[in-house]
Design an enzyme around this catalytic site. Structure first.
Site, short mmCIF file in Angstrom:
data_model
loop_
_atom_site.label_atom_id
_atom_site.label_comp_id
_atom_site.label_asym_id
_atom_site.label_seq_id
_atom_site.Cartn_x
_atom_site.Cartn_y
_atom_site.Cartn_z
N GLY A 23 14.17 26.78 35.45
CA GLY A 23 15.44 26.88 34.72
C GLY A 23 15.52 28.18 33.95
O GLY A 23 16.61 28.73 33.73
N ALA A 24 14.35 28.68 33.54
CA ALA A 24 14.35 29.93 32.77
C ALA A 24 14.77 31.11 33.65
O ALA A 24 15.34 32.09 33.15
CB ALA A 24 12.99 30.16 32.16
N GLY A 40 23.09 29.65 -3.94
CA GLY A 40 24.11 28.61 -3.78
C GLY A 40 24.96 28.86 -2.55
O GLY A 40 24.56 29.56 -1.62
N GLY A 41 26.18 28.31 -2.59
CA GLY A 41 27.08 28.45 -1.45
C GLY A 41 27.37 29.90 -1.12
O GLY A 41 27.82 30.22 -0.01
#
Ligand code: HXC
Length: 525
Positions: free
Chosen positions: A415-416, A181-182
């Site tokens: 860009g890398a 759960g949370g």
């Protein structure tokens, strides 16, 4: 009369002591013999046994062992186990103070009610105030159902503190049972999540809810076991074969980290290793696209057996982890040509950017080994948000003000090239091996674009392409244009790498860098 009074006082004193002894004994019994046996049968240690394995012998000091819940419904008022399902306190790990909480599954399945949450918050507050790491050992059924919103509030209080502690003290979560759960969001907010191979599970909704809502049938392990979180989601940074080994990994991890953001990382100046580095010359293959194992380079350059890899089985095209060089703790980011040719995909960008931000918060120098052909192309990559995730990596490198050193060992394309700790992002020392190829793109791809018309008209286009490619390589597939422009500070022989890194780290040890005044930047998360 005087004797009588004296006797009575002695008796009272003894019964006071007995009472304390009795309470101490009861708190040590947890949820009772049977539940402890059940825990052992599942191959799990108890909350206290786990702490004993984790910390230096006899160093654990428990606090709040007599806390009980104050709930009045569902018959809880008649069942008030001491400690309320969590063991909290402080201890020493390898000469360092740490704060610890360890959930006790034998009490209400380790579920978290108001009292348990308050105990956890107390040690978190103490850890933040005193500047010491906090380690949580989680084994719990989640929010204590009978306490309703008071349990949920408890989680909220913990999440808030996780966030306050972020970047101030290291936070380590060790999952040794269910975390459902949370409740998963506390470990998710911490810096490192360790899981045990068997017996540890993390999911927001369990198999039963999944089946009810979507009709999918799946086991606990396949939904949120260590395999899923170490290979698919990246939630788990490290996995141990069993509980003891997982706890041992936590000790090891801690050895690379400072106690808080105002301390320097651990440094052992006595370690002086003369490692022969000439084998580095043999690692990069002659053929342009042939893969090799970047970890061979890492293990040759850094102190022997000092590399601790994180997220080893997730986004394997990028390697992140801690290693020591001449005893100094450093963070390593490296492309891995063995997977996807070392291209950056959205997961790799995520993995590396988070790691850089951790190192930057805790004064750990960032060392980058570059061999990157570019961002991974493809519809999936574009649609899953390579733009947004890639931007995180640019942001993390640019934002980091710790010493930053990069070494281009082979490809650094497009860009890398920029994103992998280039000079343009504020990297302090940029080195390259003679095998480095720094260009807008690979030679063949570039020639196909540049000479499109010539190739179309050529009688033998493949041969012509080969010629153009060879020329292009001669011109650009090397580190010298970047060195001429000062984007690479130095071209070095591979065997000089360790020495260059040590010299650079010494040079940068008093680095101070100011960024513009602001509340905080907005990382493109
Ligand atoms: C109260 C709980 C409990 C819970 C377990 N127990 N979970 N008590 N609140 N959440 C108790 C059981 O009643 C049982 O008590 C004992 O713990 C051991 O549980 P078992 O079910 O017998 O153990 P096991 O078979 O190993 O199964 C463990 C389990 C299962 C998988 C964790 O108990 C389970 O599914 N629990 C519920 C998980 C869950 O959905 N929790 C709520 C999540 S929501 P006795 O007396 O019989 O020993 C959540 C919200 C947080 O956490 C939100 C934060 C924002």
């Amino acid at each position: 009369m005087y004797l009588n009074n004296n006797n009575r006082a002695n008796e009272k004193e003894e019964s006071n002591y007995d009472k304390l002894l009795d309470k101490r004994q009861k708190s040590l019994e947890g949820g009772g013999k049977q539940r402890i046996e059940n825990q052992h049968k599942k191959g799990k240690l108890t909350a206290r046994e786990r702490i004993e394995v984790l910390v230096d012998e006899n160093s654990f000091v428990e606090i709040d062992s007599l806390v009980t819940h104050q709930a009045q419904k569902f018959n809880l008022e008649n069942n008030k186990p001491l400690g309320d399902g969590v063991v909290t306190g402080h201890a020493i790990i390898a000469e360092r103070q740490v704060f610890i909480y360890s959930q006790d599954f034998t009490i209400f399945g380790g579920s978290l009610g108001r009292a348990q949450a308050t105990k956890i918050c107390k040690v978190m507050d103490l850890a933040i105030k005193t500047g010491n790491p906090i380690i949580g050992i989680l084994d719990s059924g989640g929010a204590r159902i009978q306490e309703g919103v008071a349990s949920l509030a408890g989680y909220g209080d913990i999440f808030y503190r996780n966030t306050q502690a972020s970047g101030v003290i290291p936070q380590i979560s060790i999952i040794l049972g269910p975390c459902a759960g949370g409740a998963v969001y506390s470990p998710a907010l911490t810096d490192f999540v360790l899981m045990n191979k068997e017996n540890s599970f993390m999911f927001v909704t369990g198999p039963e809810v999944v089946k009810a809502v979507t009709g999918e049938e799946i086991s606990f392990y396949d939904l949120g076991g260590s395999g899923v979180h170490s290979r698919k989601t990246g939630v788990s940074h490290l996995v141990g074969e069993n509980e003891e080994k997982t706890l041992d990994i936590a000790r090891k991890l801690l050895s690379y980290l400072p106690s808080n953001n105002l301390c320097d990382p651990p440094f052992n100046p006595e370690i002086i290793e003369e490692i022969d580095q000439h084998s580095l010359r043999e690692i990069i293959p002659d053929l342009e696209n042939e893969p090799y194992d970047m970890k061979e380079i890492i293990s040759t350059i850094f102190d022997s057996d000092s590399f601790l890899e994180l997220n080893e089985d997730w986004a394997k095209n990028i390697i992140v982890g801690f290693a020591r060089i001449q005893g100094l703790s450093t963070g390593i980011i490296a492309n891995q040509p063995l997977f996807l040719g070392g291209a950056i995909d959205y997961n790799a960008a995520d993995k590396a950017s988070r790691f850089i931000r951790f190192c930057d918060s805790f004064n750990i120098p960032v060392l980058t080994l570059v061999d990157v052909p570019g961002f991974l192309p493809g519809v999936k990559q574009e649609h899953e948000g390579i733009i947004r995730h890639g931007a995180k990596l640019l942001y993390a490198y640019s934002e980091a003000s710790v010493p930053k050193i990069s070494i281009i060992v082979r490809k650094a394309y497009g860009g890398a090239y920029i994103v992998m700790s280039s000079k343009h992002l504020g990297t302090d020392i940029n080195l390259a091996w003679p095998s480095a190829e720094i260009a807008v793109m690979g030679a063949e791809g570039a020639c196909r674009i540049l000479y499109k018309n010539k190739l179309k008209d050529a009688e033998n286009p493949e041969e012509v392409l080969e010629e153009f490619t060879a020329e292009f390589k001669e011109e650009f597939a090397n580190p010298y244009q970047a060195a001429e422009l000062g984007y690479v500070d130095k071209v070095i022989f591979p065997e000089e790498t360790r020495k260059e890194i040590i010299t650079s780290l010494l040079l940068l040890q008093n680095k101070r860098e100011q960024s513009p005044k602001r509340k905080h930047g907005i990382s493109p998360v």
